[in-house]
Design an enzyme around this catalytic site. Structure first.
Site, PDB file in Angstrom:
ATOM      1  N   LYS A 207       3.525   6.018   3.603  1.00  0.00           N
ATOM      2  CA  LYS A 207       4.071   4.937   4.423  1.00  0.00           C
ATOM      3  C   LYS A 207       4.402   5.415   5.821  1.00  0.00           C
ATOM      4  O   LYS A 207       4.711   6.577   6.065  1.00  0.00           O
ATOM      5  CB  LYS A 207       5.249   4.274   3.713  1.00  0.00           C
ATOM      6  CG  LYS A 207       4.707   3.411   2.578  1.00  0.00           C
ATOM      7  CD  LYS A 207       5.657   2.484   1.926  1.00  0.00           C
ATOM      8  CE  LYS A 207       4.851   1.669   0.896  1.00  0.00           C
ATOM      9  NZ  LYS A 207       5.697   0.952  -0.036  1.00  0.00           N
ATOM     10  N   ARG A 239       4.884   5.221  -7.222  1.00  0.00           N
ATOM     11  CA  ARG A 239       3.564   4.682  -6.887  1.00  0.00           C
ATOM     12  C   ARG A 239       2.978   5.535  -5.769  1.00  0.00           C
ATOM     13  O   ARG A 239       3.553   5.593  -4.684  1.00  0.00           O
ATOM     14  CB  ARG A 239       3.725   3.224  -6.445  1.00  0.00           C
ATOM     15  CG  ARG A 239       2.426   2.528  -6.086  1.00  0.00           C
ATOM     16  CD  ARG A 239       2.715   1.112  -5.607  1.00  0.00           C
ATOM     17  NE  ARG A 239       1.515   0.397  -5.236  1.00  0.00           N
ATOM     18  CZ  ARG A 239       0.910   0.515  -4.055  1.00  0.00           C
ATOM     19  NH1 ARG A 239       1.402   1.318  -3.139  1.00  0.00           N
ATOM     20  NH2 ARG A 239      -0.182  -0.177  -3.797  1.00  0.00           N
TER      21      ARG A 239
HETATM   22  C1  7PJ Z   1       4.037  -1.101  -2.679  1.00  0.00           C
HETATM   23  C2  7PJ Z   1       3.338  -1.974  -3.508  1.00  0.00           C
HETATM   24  C3  7PJ Z   1       5.322  -0.640  -3.087  1.00  0.00           C
HETATM   25  C4  7PJ Z   1       5.031  -1.940  -5.069  1.00  0.00           C
HETATM   26  C5  7PJ Z   1       2.178  -1.608  -1.729  1.00  0.00           C
HETATM   27  C6  7PJ Z   1       1.259   0.666   0.721  1.00  0.00           C
HETATM   28  C7  7PJ Z   1       1.397  -0.788   0.846  1.00  0.00           C
HETATM   29  N1  7PJ Z   1       3.823  -2.391  -4.700  1.00  0.00           N
HETATM   30  N2  7PJ Z   1       2.175  -2.287  -2.897  1.00  0.00           N
HETATM   31  N3  7PJ Z   1       5.765  -1.099  -4.284  1.00  0.00           N
HETATM   32  N4  7PJ Z   1       3.279  -0.877  -1.579  1.00  0.00           N
HETATM   33  N5  7PJ Z   1       5.554  -2.339  -6.240  1.00  0.00           N
HETATM   34  O1  7PJ Z   1       0.848   1.227  -0.292  1.00  0.00           O
HETATM   35  O2  7PJ Z   1       1.559   1.304   1.768  1.00  0.00           O
HETATM   36  O3  7PJ Z   1       6.031   0.107  -2.408  1.00  0.00           O
HETATM   37  S1  7PJ Z   1       0.864  -1.729  -0.594  1.00  0.00           S
END
Ligand code: 7PJ
Length: 260
Positions: A207, A239
């Site tokens: 990020k 994640r």
């Molecule tokens: C997240 C997501 C997160 C959850 C994305 C990226 C943006 N889903 N989808 N949590 N981020 N639950 O990966 O930078 O932080 S997309």
């Protein structure tokens, strides 16, 4: 200490593969998903619409065309569908996904009822605003209290619609309508989200705010630190994009913690 499970990101979007603007063929995404599972991912998160700051929305038909072949091709693995569209979640669960990862926390009309009917696990993530504009001027009086209260209310709404308590995970939504200071406060006080009594998912991987703290050739160092911090704070799931590196970092933490 208990190590968090690793959710590996499988993006099926044109901007995540350098293939000249057309979305990637499913075979490439399936191969990537298999490689992440081999490298230590416990869950694969399949997404067909970019939700990075400034990203534009895609149609339901396009999103389905991107993700369903990939879900079918990864059958047998634990799969999550990253979507806010109930119809996409429905088709994805039918095709083999068991987790609905919703960055809007079931805000779409009929979404809580759909989640209840599908009987899948749901990830309720906090976001202020919407992806296109959320980073313009995020504002909170008390970000930790507000995000915790908001997530508690979304969990209540999901349960009122028939989603079982055991099927709900919460996520503070790092980077989704948050300044670096907001992100840091949420990570530092992750216990306030954990105290709500649901498994907590943390996503920091790659990020932008990582680079706002310290520039670098990439965001891997900060991403790995984020996974370790999440583990130390008690996150149940992290994640991440860099699964092999994260698995190695978490194994070192675990080994040290288990050493007498
Ligand atoms: C997240 C997501 C997160 C959850 C994305 C990226 C943006 N889903 N989808 N949590 N981020 N639950 O990966 O930078 O932080 S997309």
């Amino acid at each position: 200490m208990r190590s968090p499970r690793i959710m590996g990101v499988v993006n099926v979007t044109p901007d995540s593969f350098s293939d000249g603007g057309r979305f990637s063929d499913p075979a490439a995404a399936i191969a990537h998903g298999r490689a992440l599972a081999e490298a230590g991912a416990d869950i694969l998160d399949i997404g067909g619409e970019s939700t990075r700051p400034g990203a534009e929305a895609v149609s339901e038909a396009e999103e389905l065309a991107r993700v369903i072949p990939v879900i079918e091709g990864l059958a047998g693995l634990t799969l999550s569908i990253d979507t806010y569209k109930p119809a996409v979640a429905r088709a994805a669960v039918k095709a083999g996904a068991s987790i609905w990862n919703d960055i809007t926390a079931l805000a779409a009309p009929g979404a809580p009822e759909t989640a209840a009917e599908l009987g899948c696990t749901v990830v309720l993530m906090h976001m202020q605003g919407e992806p296109r504009t959320m980073q313009a001027a995020p504002h909170y009086d008390d970000v930790v209290a507000e995000v915790a209260a908001w997530l508690a209310a979304r969990a209540e709404a999901a349960m009122a619609a028939g989603v079982s308590r055991e099927k709900i995970w919460l996520d503070p939504g790092v980077g989704f309508g948050k300044t670096p200071a907001h992100n840091l406060a949420l990570i530092r006080h992750l216990d306030r989200i954990i105290d709500l009594g649901f498994p907590v998912l943390l996503g920091l991987s790659r990020k932008r705010f990582i680079e706002s703290l310290h520039p670098g050739p990439d965001r891997l160092g900060g991403s790995l630190a984020g996974a370790l911090i999440g583990a130390a704070k008690g996150a149940d799931v992290v994640r991440v994009h860099d699964v092999a590196q994260t698995a190695q970092a978490l194994s070192l933490l675990r080994a040290v913690e288990e050493t007498p």
